[in-house]
Design a protein around this motif. Structure first.
Motif, PDB file in Angstrom:
ATOM      1  N   GLY A  80      32.586 -12.890 -25.405  1.00 52.38           N
ATOM      2  CA  GLY A  80      32.616 -13.107 -26.832  1.00 52.38           C
ATOM      3  C   GLY A  80      32.579 -11.807 -27.520  1.00 52.38           C
ATOM      4  N   VAL A  81      32.892 -11.759 -28.864  1.00 46.79           N
ATOM      5  CA  VAL A  81      33.108 -10.446 -29.689  1.00 46.79           C
ATOM      6  C   VAL A  81      32.168 -10.629 -30.894  1.00 46.79           C
ATOM      7  CG1 VAL A  81      34.864  -9.144 -31.105  1.00 46.79           C
ATOM      8  CG2 VAL A  81      35.695 -10.135 -28.892  1.00 46.79           C
ATOM      9  N   PRO A  82      31.544  -9.460 -31.373  1.00 52.07           N
ATOM     10  CA  PRO A  82      30.569  -9.594 -32.174  1.00 52.07           C
ATOM     11  C   PRO A  82      31.306 -10.295 -33.645  1.00 52.07           C
ATOM     12  CG  PRO A  82      29.888  -7.739 -31.043  1.00 52.07           C
ATOM     13  CD  PRO A  82      31.280  -8.337 -30.349  1.00 52.07           C
ATOM     14  N   ASP A  83      30.782 -10.859 -34.378  1.00 48.26           N
ATOM     15  CA  ASP A  83      31.332 -11.456 -35.552  1.00 48.26           C
ATOM     16  C   ASP A  83      31.455 -10.204 -36.866  1.00 48.26           C
ATOM     17  OD1 ASP A  83      32.329 -12.631 -38.006  1.00 48.26           O
ATOM     18  OD2 ASP A  83      30.593 -13.766 -38.491  1.00 48.26           O
ATOM     19  N   ILE A  84      32.402  -9.219 -36.477  1.00 48.52           N
ATOM     20  CA  ILE A  84      32.650  -8.005 -37.206  1.00 48.52           C
ATOM     21  C   ILE A  84      34.139  -8.019 -37.618  1.00 48.52           C
ATOM     22  CG2 ILE A  84      32.611  -5.619 -37.495  1.00 48.52           C
ATOM     23  CD1 ILE A  84      30.380  -5.610 -35.250  1.00 48.52           C
ATOM     24  N   ASP A  85      34.562  -8.034 -38.913  1.00 45.88           N
ATOM     25  CA  ASP A  85      35.706  -8.395 -39.218  1.00 45.88           C
ATOM     26  C   ASP A  85      36.778  -7.343 -38.569  1.00 45.88           C
ATOM     27  OD1 ASP A  85      35.221 -10.003 -41.271  1.00 45.88           O
ATOM     28  OD2 ASP A  85      35.201  -8.806 -42.884  1.00 45.88           O
ATOM     29  N   ARG A  86      36.329  -5.988 -38.087  1.00 46.50           N
ATOM     30  CA  ARG A  86      37.578  -5.318 -37.592  1.00 46.50           C
ATOM     31  C   ARG A  86      37.700  -5.546 -35.911  1.00 46.50           C
ATOM     32  NH1 ARG A  86      32.780  -2.316 -37.434  1.00 46.50           N
ATOM     33  NH2 ARG A  86      32.324  -1.068 -35.377  1.00 46.50           N
ATOM     34  N   PHE A  87      37.223  -6.419 -35.713  1.00 47.57           N
ATOM     35  CA  PHE A  87      37.160  -6.821 -34.222  1.00 47.57           C
ATOM     36  C   PHE A  87      37.744  -8.511 -34.205  1.00 47.57           C
ATOM     37  CE2 PHE A  87      33.263  -4.170 -33.302  1.00 47.57           C
ATOM     38  CZ  PHE A  87      34.008  -2.856 -33.085  1.00 47.57           C
ATOM     39  N   SER A  88      38.037  -9.045 -35.376  1.00 46.35           N
ATOM     40  CA  SER A  88      38.309 -10.353 -35.046  1.00 46.35           C
ATOM     41  C   SER A  88      39.751 -10.827 -34.759  1.00 46.35           C
ATOM     42  CB  SER A  88      38.458 -10.858 -36.637  1.00 46.35           C
ATOM     43  OG  SER A  88      39.367 -10.085 -37.411  1.00 46.35           O
ATOM     44  N   SER A  89      40.579  -9.928 -34.271  1.00 47.34           N
ATOM     45  CA  SER A  89      41.845 -10.198 -33.603  1.00 47.34           C
ATOM     46  C   SER A  89      41.999  -9.925 -32.134  1.00 47.34           C
ATOM     47  CB  SER A  89      42.999  -9.211 -34.232  1.00 47.34           C
ATOM     48  OG  SER A  89      42.779  -8.154 -34.164  1.00 47.34           O
ATOM     49  N   HIS A  90      40.689  -9.272 -31.551  1.00 43.33           N
ATOM     50  CA  HIS A  90      40.547  -8.888 -30.190  1.00 43.33           C
ATOM     51  C   HIS A  90      40.551 -10.112 -29.463  1.00 43.33           C
ATOM     52  CE1 HIS A  90      39.166  -4.623 -31.239  1.00 43.33           C
ATOM     53  NE2 HIS A  90      40.064  -4.840 -31.809  1.00 43.33           N
ATOM     54  N   ARG A  91      41.416  -9.817 -28.053  1.00 44.91           N
ATOM     55  CA  ARG A  91      41.214 -10.845 -27.076  1.00 44.91           C
ATOM     56  C   ARG A  91      41.136 -10.081 -25.708  1.00 44.91           C
ATOM     57  NH1 ARG A  91      46.579 -11.775 -27.154  1.00 44.91           N
ATOM     58  NH2 ARG A  91      46.419 -13.663 -26.141  1.00 44.91           N
ATOM     59  N   TYR A  92      40.459 -10.569 -24.665  1.00 49.31           N
ATOM     60  CA  TYR A  92      40.294 -10.233 -23.621  1.00 49.31           C
ATOM     61  C   TYR A  92      40.643 -11.042 -22.257  1.00 49.31           C
ATOM     62  CZ  TYR A  92      37.813  -6.759 -26.147  1.00 49.31           C
ATOM     63  OH  TYR A  92      37.421  -5.738 -27.071  1.00 49.31           O
ATOM     64  N   GLY A  93      40.516 -10.495 -20.990  1.00 52.25           N
ATOM     65  CA  GLY A  93      41.164 -11.315 -20.183  1.00 52.25           C
ATOM     66  C   GLY A  93      39.842 -10.778 -19.079  1.00 52.25           C
ATOM     67  N   ILE A  94      39.784 -11.694 -17.776  1.00 53.10           N
ATOM     68  CA  ILE A  94      38.864 -11.557 -16.544  1.00 53.10           C
ATOM     69  C   ILE A  94      39.804 -11.714 -15.602  1.00 53.10           C
ATOM     70  CG2 ILE A  94      36.872 -12.284 -17.758  1.00 53.10           C
ATOM     71  CD1 ILE A  94      36.785 -14.937 -16.203  1.00 53.10           C
ATOM     72  N   ALA A  95      39.499 -10.915 -14.556  1.00 57.75           N
ATOM     73  CA  ALA A  95      40.075 -10.969 -12.984  1.00 57.75           C
ATOM     74  C   ALA A  95      38.941 -10.814 -12.035  1.00 57.75           C
ATOM     75  CB  ALA A  95      40.901 -10.047 -12.887  1.00 57.75           C
ATOM     76  N   ILE A  96      38.921 -11.859 -11.376  1.00 57.22           N
ATOM     77  CA  ILE A  96      37.890 -12.137 -10.121  1.00 57.22           C
ATOM     78  C   ILE A  96      38.395 -11.423  -8.611  1.00 57.22           C
ATOM     79  CG2 ILE A  96      36.292 -13.471  -8.955  1.00 57.22           C
ATOM     80  CD1 ILE A  96      36.306 -15.119 -11.671  1.00 57.22           C
ATOM     81  N   TYR A  97      37.694 -10.760  -8.166  1.00 61.13           N
ATOM     82  CA  TYR A  97      38.257 -10.331  -6.721  1.00 61.13           C
ATOM     83  C   TYR A  97      37.201 -10.302  -5.589  1.00 61.13           C
ATOM     84  CZ  TYR A  97      41.702  -7.604  -9.743  1.00 61.13           C
ATOM     85  OH  TYR A  97      42.503  -7.487 -10.656  1.00 61.13           O
ATOM     86  N   THR A  98      37.480 -10.533  -4.329  1.00 60.70           N
ATOM     87  CA  THR A  98      36.433 -10.240  -3.151  1.00 60.70           C
ATOM     88  C   THR A  98      36.574  -9.029  -2.906  1.00 60.70           C
ATOM     89  OG1 THR A  98      38.471 -10.764  -1.718  1.00 60.70           O
ATOM     90  CG2 THR A  98      37.561 -12.778  -2.474  1.00 60.70           C
ATOM     91  N   SER A 162      34.434 -19.447  -2.079  1.00 65.89           N
ATOM     92  CA  SER A 162      33.685 -19.700  -1.345  1.00 65.89           C
ATOM     93  C   SER A 162      32.378 -18.903  -1.956  1.00 65.89           C
ATOM     94  CB  SER A 162      33.567 -19.184   0.199  1.00 65.89           C
ATOM     95  OG  SER A 162      33.919 -17.858  -0.137  1.00 65.89           O
ATOM     96  N   THR A 163      31.158 -19.123  -1.459  1.00 63.36           N
ATOM     97  CA  THR A 163      30.004 -18.288  -1.967  1.00 63.36           C
ATOM     98  C   THR A 163      30.059 -17.053  -1.408  1.00 63.36           C
ATOM     99  OG1 THR A 163      28.475 -19.029   0.098  1.00 63.36           O
ATOM    100  CG2 THR A 163      28.258 -20.590  -2.100  1.00 63.36           C
ATOM    101  N   GLY A 164      29.254 -16.240  -1.782  1.00 64.79           N
ATOM    102  CA  GLY A 164      29.480 -14.742  -1.245  1.00 64.79           C
ATOM    103  C   GLY A 164      29.468 -13.704  -2.386  1.00 64.79           C
ATOM    104  N   GLN A 165      29.892 -12.487  -2.099  1.00 68.86           N
ATOM    105  CA  GLN A 165      30.217 -11.401  -3.013  1.00 68.86           C
ATOM    106  C   GLN A 165      31.250 -11.147  -3.657  1.00 68.86           C
ATOM    107  OE1 GLN A 165      29.393  -7.020  -2.099  1.00 68.86           O
ATOM    108  NE2 GLN A 165      27.314  -7.729  -2.435  1.00 68.86           N
ATOM    109  N   TYR A 166      31.427 -10.993  -5.033  1.00 66.82           N
ATOM    110  CA  TYR A 166      32.583 -11.100  -5.793  1.00 66.82           C
ATOM    111  C   TYR A 166      32.377  -9.951  -6.844  1.00 66.82           C
ATOM    112  CZ  TYR A 166      34.278 -15.417  -4.016  1.00 66.82           C
ATOM    113  OH  TYR A 166      34.311 -16.620  -3.338  1.00 66.82           O
ATOM    114  N   PHE A 167      33.671  -9.216  -7.337  1.00 65.90           N
ATOM    115  CA  PHE A 167      33.729  -8.301  -8.035  1.00 65.90           C
ATOM    116  C   PHE A 167      34.528  -9.141  -9.652  1.00 65.90           C
ATOM    117  CE2 PHE A 167      33.425  -5.421  -4.481  1.00 65.90           C
ATOM    118  CZ  PHE A 167      32.457  -4.526  -5.275  1.00 65.90           C
ATOM    119  N   VAL A 168      34.249  -8.972 -10.764  1.00 60.74           N
ATOM    120  CA  VAL A 168      34.748  -9.296 -11.688  1.00 60.74           C
ATOM    121  C   VAL A 168      35.070  -8.230 -12.750  1.00 60.74           C
ATOM    122  CG1 VAL A 168      32.729 -10.042 -12.820  1.00 60.74           C
ATOM    123  CG2 VAL A 168      35.158 -11.138 -13.520  1.00 60.74           C
ATOM    124  N   LYS A 169      36.171  -8.217 -13.311  1.00 60.00           N
ATOM    125  CA  LYS A 169      36.682  -7.209 -14.278  1.00 60.00           C
ATOM    126  C   LYS A 169      36.988  -7.798 -15.683  1.00 60.00           C
ATOM    127  CE  LYS A 169      41.556  -5.955 -13.541  1.00 60.00           C
ATOM    128  NZ  LYS A 169      42.326  -4.869 -13.363  1.00 60.00           N
TER     129      LYS A 169
END
Length: 583
Positions: A80-98, A162-169
C-alpha cells in the motif's frame, strides 16, 4: 436509517478485525540500504502471523527485500501507499525467490493500471476485501490504529511451491521516490496477539520516526522543508547523482551483509559500528540548522566524510591480466532482449553467444574485467574525503593515494601517486572526484556494468603520476580506485562474480586501475595506453594496470548533513583480517 447505521457499525467492526491482524515490525521506517538488497534482506518472524513494514523508497535503493520462513504454502502479500497526493500514481511489483535460485522468480505480480485501481476488484485477499472501500475513485485501506488511509496498489494470495525459506523483493514500476507499506502473512492474516520479537531488525530512517511521521500527519522537522516531505517526488532519471543515500539513515554495515570474516588464523573479526552524539554548536536538535559546513540545502543527502584504507607490504596483491569477461544475463540480458550495450559497457558486436544464439557467453575481446591474474607484491595507502557530492568545478573533495606494486615477472616496480581529484566524469558522474558510501557499477550506471553492482565505501577518480623503476614516466594519468565489498571469489578461482554471487563473498578489497586514459589540460580524457612496460605472452604491452589488494585495513568517519542537524555523526571502523571465507 437505523439499518444504515447498523451496517456502518458492522463495517467498522470488519475493518478493525482486518487491520488489527497486521503487526508492525517496528515503528521506525526503513530507507536507503536498510534491507535494500538481498544481501541485507529484512528477516521476518515465521508466518502465519501477518506483519507490516513501512518503507521509504529512494532512487538508488529503490527495492525492499525481505526473507521469511513459510509454514504454509498459502501466503499473502500486500503493498500500500500512504494517502498523500504526490504518491497517488505510484505502482509497485513483487517477486519471490527461493534461496537456491535467485535468478528465476517462483512468483511475480505487479500493480494493475491506475484505471483498475479505481475499484477494489483486483484484491485477492478476503480480509482486505472486507477492510477496504472505494474513496475518491481509489481502493483505500484504513489503518484504524493510527486512523490513516492508504492506497491499495497490490494484493496477492500466493501458493508457494513448498514450505521453507524464501526471499521477496518489492520494486517500483516508476523511477521515482516514494513510500510504501509491505505486508506478509497467511491468507487469513492471522493475529495471535504477539508483538514483534526483539530479534527483528529495525530500519534506521530517522526522518520517519513513527507512523505519524511516515504518513505525514505530523511534520518531521518543521524548519526543514525537505524533511517535511520525505521524500519529495524525484524523477530518478533526471537527477541520479542527488539521491545516493536519499534520506537520513545509518550508513550501510558490511557485517549485516557479510557476517564478519576470519583472519588467517581462523579468528573471527567484527565490523564495529559506533554512533556518537556530539555537540555541533549552533545547530538546533529540531533540525533548524544546516550542516557543520555551513548549510545542507542544495547538497545531496549523502553520507559525506572521509575513508582511509591501507595494506602493508607482504600481503595478498594480484595483477589482473587481460581476458574475456563472462556476460551476466541479469545485467546484459539475452541476444533476443539485450541490455546495456551503449556507452562504456559491452557493445553488441563484442558479445559471444551460445550455439543456438539464445544466451550470451563472454566478451569476444579481452579487457580489464577478466578472470586471469598473477600474484605480485605491493602496498598502498589511500584517503578520500567527500565534501562535494556531485560533479562541479568548485569541488572540495580531497584525495591522497600512494601505491606500490610489481609486475607479474618481477622485473618492474611501480609507484602511483594521486592527490588531484577529477571533478567531472565523461561517461558518468565522478561524484566531484571522491565518493563515500555509494553503490557502484552494475545496475547503477556509475562505472562499467562489467563490474557487478557493489557497495563502495570509498571511490575516486584522479589525475596521478606513474613511476617505473624509480623513473617518473608521466604525471597526467587518469587513476581510478575503489574500496568495495568483495566482488571476486577469493576462495575459488578468483573469478569476478555475477550479480547473484556478490552477496556470498565476504570481506572487502581495494581496486586500483591505472587506466588507458590521459588527462588533458582542459580536463578532457585522451585514450593512451598506460605505461605498464609489461609484455604479454602475445608480444603486446598491457595497456592498463588493474591491481587488487586483498588484505585491506580501513576506517571511516561519516558526516550526514541531515543527521548532523540532529547532533549525530557516525564513525565506522572495520578491521579486516587476511583471507576471508565465503558464506
Amino acid at each position: 436509517s437505523r439499518l444504515i447505521k447498523m451496517i456502518k457499525v458492522l463495517l467498522l467492526v470488519v475493518l478493525l478485525a482486518g487491520v488489527e491482524a497486521r503487526r508492525l515490525t517496528n515503528t521506525l521506517a526503513s530507507c536507503g540500504n536498510d534491507f535494500g538488497t538481498m544481501a541485507v534482506a529484512h528477516e521476518y518472524p515465521p508466518v502465519p502471523v501477518t506483519w507490516v513494514h513501512n518503507r521509504i523508497v529512494g532512487c538508488f535503493f529503490n527495492e525492499y527485500w525481505a526473507k521469511f520462513e513459510a509454514s504454509s504454502v498459502e501466503t499473502y502479500f500486500g503493498v500500500g501507499v500512504p494517502d498523500i497526493d504526490r504518491f497517488s500514481s505510484h505502482r509497485y511489483g513483487i517477486a519471490i525467490y527461493t534461496e537456491s535460485d535467485m535468478m528465476n522468480a517462483v512468483f511475480q505480480k505487479e500493480s494493475p493500471q491506475l484505471a483498475d485501481l479505481a475499484n477494489c476488484d483486483f484484491l485477492d485477499n478476503a480480509v482486505n476485501r472486507a477492510s477496504t472501500q472505494v474513496r475518491n475513485n481509489r481502493c483505500m485501506f484504513l489503518d484504524t490504529t493510527a486512523n490513516v488511509w492508504s492506497f491499495m496498489v497490490l494484493d496477492a494470495n500466493v501458493v508457494l511451491p513448498s514450505t521453507g525459506q524464501y526471499f521477496v523483493k518489492v520494486y517500483p514500476l516508476q523511477p521515482q521516490t516514494g513510500k510504501i507499506w509491505f505486508s506478509i502473512g497467511d491468507y487469513g492474516q492471522t493475529d495471535n496477539g504477539q508483538s514483534a520479537p526483539d530479534g527483528i531488525s529495525s530500519g534506521h530512517c530517522t526522518c520517519a520516526q513513527d507512523t505519524e511521521h511516515f504518513y505525514e500527519t505530523q511534520v518531521v522537522m518543521p524548519h526543514d522543508t525537505e524533511n517535511e516531505h520525505v521524500p519529495a517526488i524525484v524523477n530518478c532519471n533526471m537527477r541520479p547523482a542527488d539521491y545516493f543515500f536519499d534520506h537520513c539513515f545509518t550508513p550501510y554495515q558490511p557485517q549485516a551483509a557479510h557476517g564478519g570474516g576470519h583472519d588467517a588464523h581462523g579468528q573471527a573479526h567484527n565490523n564495529k559500528f559506533i554512533a556518537q552524539q556530539m555537540d555541533h554548536g549552533g545547530h538546533s536538535p529540531s533540525g533548524g540548522g544546516g550542516s557543520t559546513d555551513g548549510g545542507a540545502h542544495g547538497r545531496r543527502t549523502a553520507a559525506s566524510g572521509s575513508v582511509s584504507g591501507s595494506q602493508a607490504a607482504g600481503g595478498d596483491v594480484r595483477w589482473i591480466l587481460p581476458g574475456p569477461r563472462p556476460i551476466d544475463a541479469a545485467l546484459f540480458g539475452t541476444p533476443q532482449a539485450p541490455q546495456r550495450f551503449t556507452g562504456h559497457d559491452i557493445p553488441l558486436n563484442d558479445r559471444g553467444t551460445t550455439p543456438g544464439g539464445t544466451q550470451y557467453t563472454q566478451t569476444l575481446s579481452p579487457n580489464a574485467m577478466g578472470n586471469n591474474y598473477a600474484t605480485v607484491s605491493g602496498s598502498f595507502q589511500a584517503t578520500g574525503t567527500d565534501n562535494t557530492p556531485r560533479d562541479s568545478d568548485m569541488t572540495n573533495d580531497q584525495l591522497s593515494l600512494h601505491a606500490m606494486f610489481t609486475s607479474p615477472d618481477g622485473v618492474n616496480t611501480y609507484e602511483v601517486m594521486v592527490d588531484q581529484p577529477l571533478a567531472f566524469g565523461s561517461h558518468h558522474t565522478f561524484l566531484g572526484g571522491v565518493g563515500v558510501d555509494v553503490l557502484m557499477h552494475g545496475m547503477t550506471g556509475i562505472g562499467t556494468a562489467m563490474q557487478p553492482t557493489s557497495w563502495a565505501y570509498l571511490t575516486f577518480w584522479g589525475k596521478g603520476s606513474v613511476k617505473v623503476n624509480g623513473q617518473l614516466i608521466e604525471d597526467d594519468r587518469m587513476v581510478h580506485g575503489m574500496l568495495t565489498q568483495r566482488v571476486r571469489d577469493i576462495d575459488g578461482d578468483y573469478h569476478l562474480g555475477f550479480e547473484s554471487e556478490i552477496p556470498h563473498f565476504r570481506g572487502e578489497h581495494f581496486h586500483l586501475l591505472v587506466t588507458n586514459n590521459k588527462v588533458m589540460a582542459d580536463g578532457s580524457l585522451m585514450t593512451s595506453p598506460a605505461p605498464s612496460a609489461y609484455t604479454l605472452p602475445n608480444g603486446a604491452t598491457q595497456p592498463f594496470m588493474h591491481i587488487m589488494y586483498e588484505n585491506v585495513e580501513w576506517h571511516a568517519n561519516h558526516h550526514n548533513a541531515k543527521c548532523a542537524a540532529n547532533g549525530v555523526t557516525v564513525n565506522f571502523v572495520n578491521n579486516v583480517g587476511n583471507k576471508n571465507t565465503k558464506m
